[in-house]
Design an enzyme around this catalytic site. Structure first.
Site, short mmCIF file in Angstrom:
data_model
loop_
_atom_site.label_atom_id
_atom_site.label_comp_id
_atom_site.label_asym_id
_atom_site.label_seq_id
_atom_site.Cartn_x
_atom_site.Cartn_y
_atom_site.Cartn_z
N GLU A 265 27.28 33.99 98.89
CA GLU A 265 27.20 34.71 100.16
C GLU A 265 25.73 34.83 100.49
O GLU A 265 24.96 35.38 99.71
CB GLU A 265 27.85 36.08 99.97
CG GLU A 265 28.14 36.77 101.27
CD GLU A 265 27.72 38.20 101.22
OE1 GLU A 265 28.25 38.95 100.41
OE2 GLU A 265 26.83 38.54 102.01
N CYS A 302 24.33 42.81 104.32
CA CYS A 302 24.64 41.46 104.80
C CYS A 302 25.38 41.52 106.13
O CYS A 302 25.42 40.55 106.87
CB CYS A 302 25.44 40.71 103.75
SG CYS A 302 26.57 41.76 102.86
P1 NAP Z 1 17.33 35.81 96.03
O1 NAP Z 1 15.88 35.56 96.06
O2 NAP Z 1 18.19 34.74 96.56
O3 NAP Z 1 17.72 36.09 94.49
C1 NAP Z 1 19.07 36.30 94.10
C2 NAP Z 1 19.29 35.69 92.72
O4 NAP Z 1 19.22 34.27 92.80
C3 NAP Z 1 18.24 36.11 91.71
O5 NAP Z 1 18.85 36.28 90.47
C4 NAP Z 1 17.31 34.93 91.69
O6 NAP Z 1 16.64 34.80 90.46
C5 NAP Z 1 18.23 33.76 91.93
N1 NAP Z 1 17.54 32.66 92.61
C6 NAP Z 1 16.83 32.73 93.75
N2 NAP Z 1 16.35 31.52 94.08
C7 NAP Z 1 16.76 30.67 93.12
C8 NAP Z 1 16.58 29.28 92.89
N3 NAP Z 1 15.87 28.51 93.73
N4 NAP Z 1 17.15 28.73 91.81
C9 NAP Z 1 17.86 29.48 90.96
N5 NAP Z 1 18.07 30.81 91.10
C10 NAP Z 1 17.52 31.40 92.17
O7 NAP Z 1 17.72 37.12 96.77
P2 NAP Z 1 17.07 38.60 96.73
O8 NAP Z 1 16.04 38.68 95.67
O9 NAP Z 1 18.19 39.52 96.64
O10 NAP Z 1 16.44 38.82 98.14
C11 NAP Z 1 15.58 37.91 98.74
C12 NAP Z 1 16.06 37.66 100.17
O11 NAP Z 1 17.45 37.33 100.16
C13 NAP Z 1 15.97 38.85 101.10
O12 NAP Z 1 14.73 39.01 101.68
C14 NAP Z 1 17.03 38.50 102.10
O13 NAP Z 1 16.52 37.64 103.06
C15 NAP Z 1 18.08 37.79 101.34
N6 NAP Z 1 19.26 38.61 100.98
C16 NAP Z 1 20.37 38.48 101.74
C17 NAP Z 1 21.50 39.20 101.42
C18 NAP Z 1 22.74 39.06 102.22
O14 NAP Z 1 23.70 39.69 101.88
N7 NAP Z 1 22.79 38.26 103.25
C19 NAP Z 1 21.52 40.08 100.34
C20 NAP Z 1 20.37 40.20 99.58
C21 NAP Z 1 19.25 39.45 99.92
P3 NAP Z 1 15.04 35.05 90.42
O15 NAP Z 1 14.85 36.42 90.92
O16 NAP Z 1 14.64 34.84 89.03
O17 NAP Z 1 14.50 34.02 91.34
#
Ligand code: NAP
Length: 523
Positions: A265, A302
């Site tokens: 998601e 979200c």
């Molecule tokens: P995220 O950066 O996507 O991280 C979520 C999980 O995925 C973490 O465990 C992360 O591990 C892992 N991950 C991220 N990039 C990866 C990659 N390239 N390869 C493998 N694993 C990866 O999300 P977030 O830290 O929650 O938030 C960052 C951004 O996500 C926010 O600014 C927002 O834009 C978006 N977000 C959207 C929603 C929604 O519901 N739409 C919810 C939360 C966040 P690591 O931390 O070790 O990289």
């Protein structure tokens, strides 16, 4: 309970050997103890081996044992008491009332899945009995049930440290289906993850289940996350987070020798359509509801309403005036992490280059506080610039002004996939709304009338999903009891003697399931 900084591989506390992860209290910008050293491929290997070893035993547990296990997890989480609330508040900057509510939702969700497991409808038993004398060919005895896919990797979300993290919806639905779970904790709330992880491990032990039913790993997504998703023993993935993270994991899963489903998601801006008669009748009330929904939880949902679509006119002007007035009084709120705050600030600055700012909330008075924003643009500009529909995670929304119904339709057609689409309407708007429904059904997983998309009920009928990029697989939901279906697949048993059939398919129907028997649903 003293936090140890350890991972959990089955019942064993194991310390990682990679870089230390420390939660940052976003309200103070100070790091929190203890440090959690990230795991490596070796830890993924151990957790996967254990999960695989547990699978055949766990998947054959009775409905009652599995339901009691889910209830036991809820009880162990509740027994953590205030320590859990205090740690989650410190790690996320979310207010205690919100975390208390989320704990209630998490435990309620586990109990809802326990009810679902007991009822057994998810087994979807279908029986077509043999017809030996059928002409021109006899029919065999055919029986179908759903079986679990295998061990599932779950990536905890940053914005729901309880309800979509270690024992959240993905974990609850996978365990309910009979799949062992390995959680890759989100680095923003490692202490909360350890507390909840230990509660789950205690429930595993209390219920006499094999230890590999649950493991909790820390570490980098690029190392631990990718290693998990590409391990041959992992059979499905649940993820909530960024579009780039979800896509990276989906692509890694598709590139495996044996590709597996990823239920990611990711990104949604949740369009809200304000129809003319609704604006005419209640512009001020709509403005009030909109600003409350936009700024709830610093906009870190979200389902946050990030896009408004409306026809130009005097009523829309009144809405803009009232929304601006309300927004200008909104205090800046602490966001979940410095990284998420920076991403919000960058997103708002980028949007300001393409759209006009209508109103801002009160400026920040502390670290990592997001200032609410409302932007405005014309439909032509929106249609010409794809960047205008990028998700800005936080309390920012864009109002797209349309000249007429034709433009409203063009804007809707132009949208990417969404979790929700909302219609605010009065009786006089019904014909226009009805004409748009086929477009909106193609775009979104949940359609709402005269409500706001934030606040997702955990129930049987909920759909929290939608076409890409809202999710990587629009055929499912990550909230509500139908989430269990993501981790199941059908198996058909042909001409099996009764004694060899699983209980769910035995002729005497000992589990008293509502079967589809020779084309008729049993009552
Ligand atoms: P995220 O950066 O996507 O991280 C979520 C999980 O995925 C973490 O465990 C992360 O591990 C892992 N991950 C991220 N990039 C990866 C990659 N390239 N390869 C493998 N694993 C990866 O999300 P977030 O830290 O929650 O938030 C960052 C951004 O996500 C926010 O600014 C927002 O834009 C978006 N977000 C959207 C929603 C929604 O519901 N739409 C919810 C939360 C966040 P690591 O931390 O070790 O990289």
């Amino acid at each position: 309970m003293t936090l140890t900084g350890s991972m959990l591989i089955g019942q064993h506390a194991v310390y990682g050997n990679r870089e230390a992860i420390r939660a940052i209290n976003p309200a103070t910008d100070r790091p929190l103890e203890p440090a959690y050293h990230g795991g490596s491929g070796e830890h993924v290997e151990r957790a996967c081996a254990l999960a695989w070893a547990a699978f055949d035993t766990f998947r054959e547990t009775s409905l009652e044992v599995r339901a009691s296990f889910l209830e036991s997890i809820a009880e162990h989480i509740e027994a953590l008491g205030d320590e859990l609330i205090e740690r989650a508040v410190a790690e996320t900057g979310l207010p205690p009332q919100r975390i208390q509510g989320e704990r209630g939702r998490t435990c309620g969700q586990l109990r809802t899945f326990a009810r679902t497991v007991r009822a057994g409808e998810w087994l979807d038993v279908r029986v077509d009995t043999a017809e030996p004398s059928r002409q021109p060919l006899p029919r065999a005895d055919l029986r179908q049930r759903q079986v679990p896919l295998g061990p599932v990797a779950v990536f905890g979300a940053s914005n729901f440290p309880l309800a979509f993290s270690v024992a959240g919806g993905d974990t609850a639905s996978a365990l309910a289906a009979g799949c062992p779970v390995i959680v890759k904790a989100h680095g923003a709330h490692p202490g909360t993850s350890e507390l909840v992880g230990r509660a789950v491990a205690q429930a595993v032990s209390a219920c006499g289940l094999p230890p590999g039913v649950f493991s909790l790993l820390y570490g980098s997504g690029r190392e631990v996350g990718i290693a998990l998703v590409t391990d041959a023993r992992i059979k499905a993935v649940g993820f909530t987070g960024s579009r780039s993270g979800g896509l990276a994991l989906t692509q890694a899963a598709q590139a495996r020798p044996e590709p597996i489903p990823v239920y990611a998601e990711m990104s949604s801006i949740n369009p809200v359509l304000l129809f003319p008669a609704a604006l005419q009748a209640r512009a001020s009330t709509l403005a009030e509801g909109f600003v409350a929904s936009l700024t709830q939880g610093a906009g870190q949902f979200c389902t946050n309403p990030g896009l408004l679509i409306a026809r130009a006119g005097e009523a829309l002007d009144r809405f803009i005036g009232a929304a601006s007035e309300r927004l200008q009084g909104c205090t800046a709120q602490t966001m979940l992490t410095p990284g998420i705050f920076n991403a919000y600030a960058t997103g708002v600055s980028a949007l300001a280059e393409h759209a006009q700012v209508v109103a801002r909330g009160l400026p920040a008075t502390g670290p990592n506080q997001g200032q609410a924003h409302l932007f405005i643009t014309q439909a032509d500009a929106f249609l010409a610039n794809q960047h205008l529909q990028a998700e800005i995670f936080g309390a920012s929304a864009l109002l797209v002004v349309c000249a007429d119904d034709v433009q409203v339709r063009q804007v809707c057609e132009h949208l990417e996939g969404q979790l929700t689409a909302t219609l605010h309407l009065e009786a006089a708007d019904l014909a226009s709304a009805s004409a748009l429904l086929p477009v909106l059904e193609r775009k979104a997983g949940r359609l709402l009338v005269n409500g706001w998309p934030t606040g997702v009920e955990v129930c049987d009928a909920m759909v929290h999903g939608g076409p890409f990029p809202a999710t990587s697989d629009a055929r499912s939901t990550s909230v509500g009891t139908a989430a269990i279906l993501r981790f199941l697949r059908p198996v058909c048993y042909q001409d099996f003697p009764d004694s060899l059939l699983p209980h769910a398919l035995e002729q005497a129907n000992p589990l008293q399931l509502r079967r589809l028997l020779n084309g008729r649903r049993e009552v």
